[in-house]
Design a protein around this motif. Structure first.
Motif, PDB file in Angstrom:
ATOM      1  N   TRP A 104      22.975  29.898  50.490  1.00 36.06           N
ATOM      2  CA  TRP A 104      24.050  30.758  49.984  1.00 36.06           C
ATOM      3  C   TRP A 104      24.759  30.149  48.761  1.00 36.06           C
ATOM      4  O   TRP A 104      24.798  30.730  47.687  1.00 36.06           O
ATOM      5  CB  TRP A 104      25.038  31.073  51.108  1.00 36.06           C
TER       6      TRP A 104
ATOM      7  N   ASP B 263      20.271  33.502  53.259  1.00 36.95           N
ATOM      8  CA  ASP B 263      21.575  34.162  53.403  1.00 36.95           C
ATOM      9  C   ASP B 263      21.561  35.556  52.794  1.00 36.95           C
ATOM     10  O   ASP B 263      20.498  36.168  52.579  1.00 36.95           O
ATOM     11  CB  ASP B 263      22.663  33.257  52.782  1.00 36.95           C
ATOM     12  N   ASP B 264      22.714  36.047  52.472  1.00 34.11           N
ATOM     13  CA  ASP B 264      22.957  37.398  51.956  1.00 34.11           C
ATOM     14  C   ASP B 264      22.108  37.689  50.712  1.00 34.11           C
ATOM     15  O   ASP B 264      21.815  36.790  49.920  1.00 34.11           O
ATOM     16  CB  ASP B 264      24.454  37.458  51.588  1.00 34.11           C
TER      17      ASP B 264
ATOM     18  N   TRP C 291      20.065  35.796  57.543  1.00 31.30           N
ATOM     19  CA  TRP C 291      21.449  36.302  57.573  1.00 31.30           C
ATOM     20  C   TRP C 291      21.446  37.807  57.764  1.00 31.30           C
ATOM     21  O   TRP C 291      20.620  38.515  57.182  1.00 31.30           O
ATOM     22  CB  TRP C 291      22.096  35.960  56.227  1.00 31.30           C
TER      23      TRP C 291
ATOM     24  N   ARG D 105      36.222  43.810  50.707  1.00 34.54           N
ATOM     25  CA  ARG D 105      34.935  43.337  50.177  1.00 34.54           C
ATOM     26  C   ARG D 105      33.990  44.516  49.904  1.00 34.54           C
ATOM     27  O   ARG D 105      32.802  44.442  50.200  1.00 34.54           O
ATOM     28  CB  ARG D 105      34.270  42.317  51.096  1.00 34.54           C
TER      29      ARG D 105
ATOM     30  N   LYS E  26      21.983  34.279  61.346  1.00 34.48           N
ATOM     31  CA  LYS E  26      23.394  34.073  61.027  1.00 34.48           C
ATOM     32  C   LYS E  26      23.986  35.469  60.970  1.00 34.48           C
ATOM     33  O   LYS E  26      23.611  36.260  60.097  1.00 34.48           O
ATOM     34  CB  LYS E  26      23.527  33.356  59.678  1.00 34.48           C
TER      35      LYS E  26
ATOM     36  N   ASP F 118      26.999  37.786  60.347  1.00 39.34           N
ATOM     37  CA  ASP F 118      28.253  37.730  59.589  1.00 39.34           C
ATOM     38  C   ASP F 118      29.097  38.979  59.837  1.00 39.34           C
ATOM     39  O   ASP F 118      28.594  39.994  60.349  1.00 39.34           O
ATOM     40  CB  ASP F 118      27.902  37.621  58.091  1.00 39.34           C
TER      41      ASP F 118
ATOM     42  N   ASN G 239      32.262  40.402  57.434  1.00 40.66           N
ATOM     43  CA  ASN G 239      33.182  40.036  56.357  1.00 40.66           C
ATOM     44  C   ASN G 239      34.365  40.967  56.160  1.00 40.66           C
ATOM     45  O   ASN G 239      35.232  40.693  55.343  1.00 40.66           O
ATOM     46  CB  ASN G 239      32.411  39.939  55.037  1.00 40.66           C
TER      47      ASN G 239
ATOM     48  N   CYS H 159      29.554  34.211  62.457  1.00 40.61           N
ATOM     49  CA  CYS H 159      30.228  33.917  61.192  1.00 40.61           C
ATOM     50  C   CYS H 159      31.093  35.117  60.836  1.00 40.61           C
ATOM     51  O   CYS H 159      30.734  36.254  61.112  1.00 40.61           O
ATOM     52  CB  CYS H 159      29.164  33.679  60.122  1.00 40.61           C
TER      53      CYS H 159
ATOM     54  N   SER I 262      33.235  35.544  57.422  1.00 42.11           N
ATOM     55  CA  SER I 262      33.875  34.983  56.220  1.00 42.11           C
ATOM     56  C   SER I 262      34.440  33.616  56.556  1.00 42.11           C
ATOM     57  O   SER I 262      35.600  33.313  56.274  1.00 42.11           O
ATOM     58  CB  SER I 262      35.005  35.888  55.750  1.00 42.11           C
ATOM     59  N   GLY I 263      33.644  32.793  57.178  1.00 39.72           N
ATOM     60  CA  GLY I 263      34.152  31.533  57.718  1.00 39.72           C
ATOM     61  C   GLY I 263      34.437  31.731  59.188  1.00 39.72           C
ATOM     62  O   GLY I 263      33.674  32.392  59.889  1.00 39.72           O
TER      63      GLY I 263
ATOM     64  N   TRP J 153      30.491  29.426  62.591  1.00 35.82           N
ATOM     65  CA  TRP J 153      30.741  28.832  61.280  1.00 35.82           C
ATOM     66  C   TRP J 153      32.255  28.680  61.148  1.00 35.82           C
ATOM     67  O   TRP J 153      32.980  29.677  61.123  1.00 35.82           O
ATOM     68  CB  TRP J 153      30.143  29.749  60.216  1.00 35.82           C
TER      69      TRP J 153
ATOM     70  N   ASP K 181      34.474  28.743  55.435  1.00 32.93           N
ATOM     71  CA  ASP K 181      33.751  28.622  54.167  1.00 32.93           C
ATOM     72  C   ASP K 181      34.226  27.385  53.412  1.00 32.93           C
ATOM     73  O   ASP K 181      33.596  26.980  52.431  1.00 32.93           O
ATOM     74  CB  ASP K 181      33.982  29.866  53.299  1.00 32.93           C
TER      75      ASP K 181
HETATM   76  C1  DGJ Z   1      30.604  34.890  54.246  1.00 33.11           C
HETATM   77  C2  DGJ Z   1      30.049  33.669  54.904  1.00 33.11           C
HETATM   78  O1  DGJ Z   1      31.091  32.897  55.419  1.00 33.11           O
HETATM   79  C3  DGJ Z   1      29.213  32.888  53.894  1.00 33.11           C
HETATM   80  O2  DGJ Z   1      28.724  31.722  54.483  1.00 33.11           O
HETATM   81  C4  DGJ Z   1      28.097  33.754  53.390  1.00 33.11           C
HETATM   82  O3  DGJ Z   1      27.182  34.024  54.413  1.00 33.11           O
HETATM   83  C5  DGJ Z   1      28.645  35.033  52.809  1.00 33.11           C
HETATM   84  N1  DGJ Z   1      29.526  35.699  53.735  1.00 33.11           N
HETATM   85  C6  DGJ Z   1      27.547  35.979  52.411  1.00 33.11           C
HETATM   86  O4  DGJ Z   1      28.015  37.174  51.981  1.00 33.11           O
END
Ligand code: DGJ
Length: 733
Positions: free
Chosen positions: A331, A361-362, A409, A441, A475, A477, A479, A524, A526-527, A543, A546
């Protein structure tokens, strides 16, 4: 007994009012016990159920019958007033209730009477089930408590169900309620922001309410984690003092209410946040609250954390007993800019680093609306044909050729307005029908209360894993918080949205876990905005943030370590704060499940060699770091240093991580006394994670010291140099 006798007794029982029958049980004691804690419930003269004790284990069983359950009021005890175990709205309790119901006829009051209880063995402990019932309405409340004796952990939750003619409306539905009687209470909360998760702050609790809550729906723990501590004899301390440590297993809006009443008693009410969530419960349905997990330590937060870590690895984290995979993530190296050849070369980098897996990742999906930035593509989980013409298959093949596993991801609960999914199913997104849409986002949250959407989301993950058995890790996520709160599916039952949304997410997670029990997954948001023990039943790790600047990360990991074992926490070496050495960055990441999210081209040969050694060291020390006992020896909150030690289960291996954060001029540094070793054993002391060619700085490097010496005299681990670290391996001879 003959069948007719049974029927006669049942008929007689029904003709006697419930409250009178319950009063016949007056004095009945229900003991929920671990090896160190007793939670005692007693049926009152009025047939209602009260908490008569919560504290260190009582030695004499006979004392249980003498407990002063009537606590309210001064002078002569006032009957019918006490610490009701699951206090309800509309009765004589003057403070915050656990349960608020408006019955089908509009009556807002509920009185619960004891209706029975039982205890049975379950995995790791004993489950106590207590049935309560209203005497005027067909309403049942069932309290569950699972006590884990060895780990000194109790988890508790509640079922609410009814048989009224029409739905009832639940305005409060806590998981549990606990009371304390102490001269003072001191709360520690774990609040912060994106990239500043789990910052510990404390405050005394005085008369009235303190509420710690979140209303974000999906990325729920963005500003505060579902964790708290209450020091019961002053602020919570690491190694001494009595402390309650609690956490809620709910991946959505949570609320902890702490209320100190007129008598100075504290009630703690953990549960789902009922914000905008007056829940309509149909006749015959059951509302199950999330699990509230707590420990009561009389040896400070250190012991409480160790108990929670053991409990979590044994009973509450996916694959708690299995090894974790080290990895290289792309990432922060590539962001959205990559293609098949670049990824194939990164897989070779992963191999050369010695990690187990490459994690993509993304940015790998979307064709009509390619995911080349964060403004498009979520929902269209087809590999992008330009970047990845060979699809996932070519990636898993490349990983196999490189000799590493392949992880992927996903962000399956979300949809971009610029996506084929949204074009096809605009009604699958949570958004207002009659107002402007607000985005976080640039995306929307799928309406997971809708079973069709649940099936779709499960199908996405199931499809990827069925078609690509080489995918070894996810992973997952999340966000965006829920914006524009409105579920197109729930229509006129919008009060159920926040709750049913989370249940829909669990529906998918449970199906994935059931079908793919061995696929490790990282949680995960966003952290660290998702970090709870319900989700962790389906995830091997989360996770934490970040923010991987090692100076900041020490505090974030310190905070989370109060509730989560290192095994459930992921930490990566990145380019955040490049002015910190690669050694310092790697040493901090090595305290959790180790990974890298950095382009190896950023590292020179010496740094690369160091990283390879550090990976090998971590793998060798995994039994201590991941599965051992953790001791937080020096707090970054109380000094300019931090020291954490891990000791494996048979005390043969120990690892100590010591950090000099931002020491001040002539900051006095003390020797650090270790913990948890075998005093009679001799340990070889070795400084590890040294840069190639660097000399060990530890005077005891290479020496053999007894556990007794290491614990009483300690090691000279700390220095005045900012952003430096020392890692020590101890091996019993
Ligand atoms: C938020 C995550 O915390 C990052 O590690 C990463 O995976 C991004 N999203 C990808 O969009």
């Amino acid at each position: 007994m003959r069948k007719t006798d049974c029927l006669l007794i049942a008929a007689l029982a029904l003709s006697v009012p419930l409250c009178a029958r319950a009063a016949d049980e007056a004095g009945k004691v229900i003991r929920i016990a671990t090896d160190a804690t007793d939670l005692v419930l007693t049926v009152g003269d009025n047939g209602r159920l009260y908490q008569s004790y919560l504290g260190p284990k009582l030695l004499d069983e006979a004392d249980l019958g003498k407990l002063p359950w009537i606590r309210r009021g001064s002078g002569t005890p006032v009957p019918n007033q006490g610490w009701e175990v699951y206090s309800t709205s509309g009765n004589e309790d003057y403070f915050e209730p656990a349960l608020g119901i408006t019955h089908a006829d509009g009556n807002p009051s509920t009185y619960l009477y004891y209706a029975g209880s039982r205890q049975e063995p379950v995995d790791g402990g004993t489950m106590t089930t207590v049935n309560l019932r209203d005497d005027k309405y067909p309403l049942d409340v069932t309290l569950y408590y699972v006590a884990y004796p060895k780990e000194n952990v109790i988890k508790t939750w509640t079922d609410i169900s009814h048989r009224e003619k029409k739905p009832v409306r639940l305005s409060q539905y806590a998981s549990a309620m606990l009371y304390f009687d102490e001269p003072e209470y001191y709360l520690t909360e774990f609040a912060g922001d994106w990239a500043r998760e789990a910052q510990m702050t404390g405050q005394p609790l005085r008369f009235g309410k303190k509420v710690v809550d979140t209303k974000l729906g999906s990325r729920a723990a963005w500003f505060v984690s579902p964790l708290f501590e209450v020091g019961l004899d002053g602020p919570a301390r690491e190694d001494t003092g009595r402390v309650l440590m609690g956490t809620l297993g709910w991946t959505g809006n949570f609320r902890f209410t702490f209320e100190v009443d007129n008598m100075g008693y504290l009630r703690v009410i953990p549960g789902i946040n009922p914000y905008a969530s007056v829940y309509e419960l149909k006749s015959g349905d059951t509302f199950t609250t999330p699990e509230f997990i707590f420990t009561l330590s009389d040896r400070g937060t250190g012991q409480g954390s160790r108990d929670l870590h053991d409990w979590a690895r044994r009973y509450s984290v996916k694959d708690g007993g299995a090894d974790r995979l080290t990895l290289l993530n792309n990432w922060e190296n590539t962001y959205f800019r990559f293609d098949q050849p670049l990824l194939a070369s990164l897989m070779k980098d992963a191999r050369s680093l010695g990690v187990d897996m490459f994690l993509l990742d993304d940015g790998w999906f979307g064709n009509k609306h390619p995911r080349n930035d964060d403004r498009a593509g979520l929902g269209d989980w087809e590999p992008n044909r330009v970047k990845l013409p060979g699809g996932i298959k070519a990636l898993t093949d490349a990983a196999r050729d490189a000799g590493v596993k392949f992880g992927l991801w996903i962000e399956p609960e979300m949809v971009s307005p610029r996506s084929e999914l949204f074009e096809k199913h605009p009604d699958w997104a949570i958004r207002q029908p009659n107002r402007d849409t607000y985005y976080s986002r640039n995306q929307l949250v799928l309406d997971m209360s809708n079973p069709e959407v649940q099936d779709y989301v499960f199908g996405v993950i199931d499809g990827i894993l069925t078609e690509n058995p080489g995918v070894a890790y996810f992973k997952w996520d999340c966000n965006s918080p829920i914006t524009n709160i409105y579920s197109p599916y729930l229509k006129d039952r919008q009060g159920n949205m926040y709750v049913d949304h989370v249940r829909g997410v669990y529906n998918v997670m449970e199906r994935v876990s059931a079908k793919y029990p061995r696929v490790p997954m990282m949680l995960c948001s966003s952290g660290g905005a998702r970090c709870d023990y319900e989700a962790l039943k389906h995830f091997t790790e989360f996770w934490c943030s970040d923010n991987t600047d090692p100076l900041e990360r020490v505090y974030i990991q310190w905070g989370f370590s109060h509730f989560f074992p290192a095994k459930a926490m992921a930490s990566h070496v990145t380019s955040w704060n490049k002015s910190a050495s690669i050694k310092f960055r790697t040493d901090v990441a090595s305290m959790c499940r180790l990974g890298f999210d950095i382009g190896l081209q950023e590292l020179d040969e010496r740094e690369l060699e160091f990283c390879r050694q550090a990976v090998a060291n971590w793998k060798r020390l995994q039994p201590a770091i991941m599965d051992g006992t953790q001791y937080r020896l020096v707090s970054p909150y109380e000094s300019n240093h931090a020291v954490v030690e891990y000791v494996d289960s048979d005390r043969r291996k120990g690892v100590v991580f010591a950090y000099n954060l931002a020491p001040r001029f002539r900051d006095p540094v003390r020797r650090v006394k270790l913990r948890g070793l075998d005093p009679a054993a001799g340990y070889r002391v070795a400084e590890i994670n040294l840069m190639p060619g660097a000399k060990p700085s530890l005077a005891e490097h290479g020496a053999t010291c007894s556990g007794d010496y290491l614990m009483k005299v300690g090691l000279d681990l700390l220095k005045a140099d900012p952003a430096t670290s020392t890692v020590v391996e101890l091996t019993a001879l």
